[in-house]
Design an enzyme around this catalytic site. Structure first.
Site, PDB file in Angstrom:
ATOM      1  N   HIS A 127      22.492   3.672 -44.956  1.00  0.00           N
ATOM      2  CA  HIS A 127      22.251   4.617 -43.850  1.00  0.00           C
ATOM      3  C   HIS A 127      23.528   5.374 -43.515  1.00  0.00           C
ATOM      4  CE1 HIS A 127      18.212   3.531 -42.714  1.00  0.00           C
ATOM      5  NE2 HIS A 127      18.510   2.247 -42.689  1.00  0.00           N
ATOM      6  N   ASP A 172      13.041  -4.486 -49.421  1.00  0.00           N
ATOM      7  CA  ASP A 172      11.896  -3.931 -48.708  1.00  0.00           C
ATOM      8  C   ASP A 172      11.634  -2.461 -49.005  1.00  0.00           C
ATOM      9  OD1 ASP A 172      14.306  -3.437 -47.460  1.00  0.00           O
ATOM     10  OD2 ASP A 172      13.540  -3.673 -45.425  1.00  0.00           O
ATOM     11  N   HIS A 173      12.608  -1.742 -49.534  1.00  0.00           N
ATOM     12  CA  HIS A 173      12.481  -0.298 -49.803  1.00  0.00           C
ATOM     13  C   HIS A 173      13.788   0.171 -50.409  1.00  0.00           C
ATOM     14  CE1 HIS A 173      15.080  -0.056 -46.350  1.00  0.00           C
ATOM     15  NE2 HIS A 173      14.206  -0.765 -45.659  1.00  0.00           N
ATOM     16  N   TYR A 186      17.301 -13.854 -34.680  1.00  0.00           N
ATOM     17  CA  TYR A 186      18.091 -12.940 -35.499  1.00  0.00           C
ATOM     18  C   TYR A 186      19.461 -12.683 -34.886  1.00  0.00           C
ATOM     19  CZ  TYR A 186      19.479  -9.137 -38.462  1.00  0.00           C
ATOM     20  OH  TYR A 186      20.173  -8.370 -39.362  1.00  0.00           O
ATOM     21  N   THR A 240      11.541  -1.360 -42.628  1.00  0.00           N
ATOM     22  CA  THR A 240      11.887  -2.781 -42.743  1.00  0.00           C
ATOM     23  C   THR A 240      10.794  -3.733 -42.252  1.00  0.00           C
ATOM     24  OG1 THR A 240      14.213  -2.250 -42.607  1.00  0.00           O
ATOM     25  CG2 THR A 240      13.600  -4.486 -41.975  1.00  0.00           C
ATOM     26  N   ASP A 281      21.607  -2.151 -46.766  1.00  0.00           N
ATOM     27  CA  ASP A 281      20.842  -1.149 -46.014  1.00  0.00           C
ATOM     28  C   ASP A 281      21.742  -0.394 -45.033  1.00  0.00           C
ATOM     29  OD1 ASP A 281      18.114  -0.102 -45.005  1.00  0.00           O
ATOM     30  OD2 ASP A 281      19.025  -0.901 -43.178  1.00  0.00           O
ATOM     31  N   HIS A 291      15.079   5.829 -45.139  1.00  0.00           N
ATOM     32  CA  HIS A 291      13.889   5.401 -45.890  1.00  0.00           C
ATOM     33  C   HIS A 291      12.721   5.462 -44.933  1.00  0.00           C
ATOM     34  CE1 HIS A 291      14.396   1.578 -43.732  1.00  0.00           C
ATOM     35  NE2 HIS A 291      15.692   1.763 -43.949  1.00  0.00           N
ATOM     36  N   ASP A 339      18.101  -6.208 -47.868  1.00  0.00           N
ATOM     37  CA  ASP A 339      17.472  -5.027 -47.264  1.00  0.00           C
ATOM     38  C   ASP A 339      18.020  -3.726 -47.863  1.00  0.00           C
ATOM     39  OD1 ASP A 339      16.643  -2.992 -45.311  1.00  0.00           O
ATOM     40  OD2 ASP A 339      16.130  -4.693 -44.028  1.00  0.00           O
TER      41      ASP A 339
HETATM   42  P1  AMP Z   1      15.915  -0.410 -40.574  1.00  0.00           P
HETATM   43  O1  AMP Z   1      16.190   0.033 -39.194  1.00  0.00           O
HETATM   44  O2  AMP Z   1      14.484  -0.154 -41.012  1.00  0.00           O
HETATM   45  O3  AMP Z   1      16.907   0.067 -41.534  1.00  0.00           O
HETATM   46  O4  AMP Z   1      16.017  -2.002 -40.513  1.00  0.00           O
HETATM   47  C1  AMP Z   1      17.168  -2.755 -40.824  1.00  0.00           C
HETATM   48  C2  AMP Z   1      17.646  -3.475 -39.612  1.00  0.00           C
HETATM   49  O5  AMP Z   1      16.626  -4.298 -39.080  1.00  0.00           O
HETATM   50  C3  AMP Z   1      18.769  -4.456 -39.846  1.00  0.00           C
HETATM   51  O6  AMP Z   1      20.009  -3.836 -39.952  1.00  0.00           O
HETATM   52  C4  AMP Z   1      18.683  -5.322 -38.626  1.00  0.00           C
HETATM   53  O7  AMP Z   1      19.420  -4.768 -37.569  1.00  0.00           O
HETATM   54  C5  AMP Z   1      17.221  -5.282 -38.263  1.00  0.00           C
HETATM   55  N1  AMP Z   1      16.551  -6.566 -38.519  1.00  0.00           N
HETATM   56  C6  AMP Z   1      16.259  -7.112 -39.700  1.00  0.00           C
HETATM   57  N2  AMP Z   1      15.634  -8.299 -39.552  1.00  0.00           N
HETATM   58  C7  AMP Z   1      15.524  -8.517 -38.236  1.00  0.00           C
HETATM   59  C8  AMP Z   1      14.968  -9.556 -37.440  1.00  0.00           C
HETATM   60  N3  AMP Z   1      14.409 -10.645 -37.997  1.00  0.00           N
HETATM   61  N4  AMP Z   1      15.024  -9.420 -36.102  1.00  0.00           N
HETATM   62  C9  AMP Z   1      15.581  -8.342 -35.532  1.00  0.00           C
HETATM   63  N5  AMP Z   1      16.130  -7.318 -36.229  1.00  0.00           N
HETATM   64  C10 AMP Z   1      16.107  -7.401 -37.566  1.00  0.00           C
HETATM   65 ZN    ZN Z   2      14.882  -2.330 -44.557  1.00  0.00          ZN
HETATM   66 ZN    ZN Z   3      17.257   0.696 -43.147  1.00  0.00          ZN
END
Ligand code: AMP
Ligand code: ZN
Ligand code: ZN
Length: 411
Positions: free
Chosen positions: A203, A246-247, A163, A77, A199, A350, A41
């Protein structure tokens, strides 16, 4: 009698072993080939070049690297992981962000602890590759992937887990190897593996930090461990490993803030999502006024009516998308004065326009179906679903990808 049977079996098995042992091309029978889809990620395309990554370099030298992988909009994500496994544009699958409401489902989609995770299949439009595989006689196993905890059309991967972000990354690799092992109980044809640490560091410390570089090296070590385990289990000539993300990630700045409450009256809108894409559902009768004000002050962001979103965003045709979309320029944050004063901003994020270089991400692959030592032109995450279906020799569901964009990846 039993002894005779055992000896015959042994001769048979040894003969089989001898046959495959003679084939030193490393190429096994087409039907046995497997796919492992790995997401690291938040892996920005430029991270590779500025770090020592011998294991990723090994995959690339023996396989294929895309110039970059283009995410879908918004570069978050959940929308992206779901587009990767369904081949659908966001407007065609409906996972419009990481968190959004749907009144017809009586709640909000959001991720978090397992009890909150949206396991209800009505949130998830489209057919993920593991369902396509399972319904065509293949076996799928997921070590995390957004959407993998929900049953889709009543089908789940043969192996899947709720998860748990605290699960050790090496333990994730161990489970997946056990599931893919041809001699094991699962003998999966398709598996996923997901790592979030690059990821999270992006952040927290920003994409240009030494902490991110360390995380990239950790990811490379994990790939090294995976390659070792594959060798040990005889998976090397059998398994196509696809590494994606993913990004990317953009550095934020306290000098680059857009205060939404200083532009419009927040009572005029319901803010579905804030940053860096503000998704605004205007109150009854306030749509034009809100849009016009934002348009007149359009600086460091772009604003669109949902129905006038340029085609490239693939972000207008779903009922969950609210009527006004405001996209911050890269590195800008959209927030409110009080939120900013309370919480400040994080170092990186992102979500921005998916065609910006900062959001570009990665595709590296190697395996029996993958060309060796080639760099292919950039392609979209939408094309991954068709690519995986092709390798697995299954019929893909209708999707928005273009298989011709990825044929150059295959031998
Ligand atoms: P973002 O908030 O867009 O940076 O997404 C990254 C976060 O998404 C990760 O650090 C996880 O906490 C969460 N994440 C990723 N995959 C899953 C999943 N299958 N179920 C729940 N949370 C997830
Ligand atoms: Zn992501
Ligand atoms: Zn993220």
């Amino acid at each position: 009698m039993k002894k005779l049977y055992t000896s015959l079996l042994l001769i048979f098995v040894s003969f089989g072993f001898f046959l495959s042992g003679c084939d030193n091309s490393g190429y096994t029978s087409p039907n046995e080939q497997k796919v492992l889809l790995i997401s690291i990620d938040g892996f920005m395309n430029e991270y590779l070049d500025r770090n020592e990554t011998p294991n990723l370099d090994y995959i690339i030298a023996n396989g294929v690297k895309a110039e970059y992988l283009e995410p879908v909009f918004p570069t978050k994500t959940f929308p992206n992981h779901w587009s990767q496994v369904t081949g659908l544009k966001v407007e065609n699958h409906g996972i419009i962000s990481n968190s959004f409401p749907d009144d017809s489902l009586g709640g909000r989609f959001s991720y978090g602890p397992p009890e909150d995770s949206p396991n209800d299949e009505r949130w998830w439009g489209g057919e993920p590759i593991w369902v396509t595989a399972e319904t065509q006689g293949k076996t799928a196993a997921t070590m995390f992937w957004p959407g993998s905890e929900a049953s889709i059309n009543g089908v789940r991967p043969t192996r899947w887990v709720d998860y748990d972000g605290s699960l050790d990354n090496y333990a994730r690799v161990d489970s997946v190897i056990t599931w893919l092992d041809s001699a094991g109980n699962t003998d999966a044809d398709f598996a996923t593996l997901y790592f979030s640490h690059v990821d999270s560091r992006g952040h927290r410390y920003g994409p240009n930090s030494p902490e991110v570089d360390e995380a990239v090296v950790e990811a490379d070590n994990l790939i090294g461990y995976l390659l070792e385990q594959m060798e040990e289990k005889g998976l090397t000539g059998l398994l196509n490993v696809l590494i994606v993300s993913d990004h990317g990630m953009a550095e934020l700045s306290e000098d680059k803030i857009i205060f939404l409450d200083e532009l419009i009256d927040l009572d005029d809108v319901s803010v579905i999502d804030w940053n860096p894409v503000a998704m605004l559902q205007p109150a009854e009768g306030r749509k034009e006024a809100v849009y016009n004000t934002l348009k007149e002050n359009e600086e460091n962001y772009r604003v669109f009516y949902r129905d006038e979103m340029p085609e490239k965003y693939g972000f207008s045709g779903h009922y969950r998308i609210p009527e006004i979309i405001m996209i911050a320029d890269v590195s800008y944050s959209i927030t409110s004065r009080s939120f900013f004063e309370d919480r400040g901003i994080i170092a990186g994020t992102h979500g921005y326009d998916h065609t910006t270089p900062e959001m570009a991400t990665i595709f590296y692959a190697s395996g029996p179906d993958i060309k060796q030592g080639e760099t292919v032109p950039a392609f979209s995450v939408l094309d991954l679903y068709g690519l995986m279906a092709k390798i697995l020799k299954i019929e893909p569901a209708p999707n928005d990808g273009d298989i011709n964009s990825v044929m150059g990846v295959l031998r």
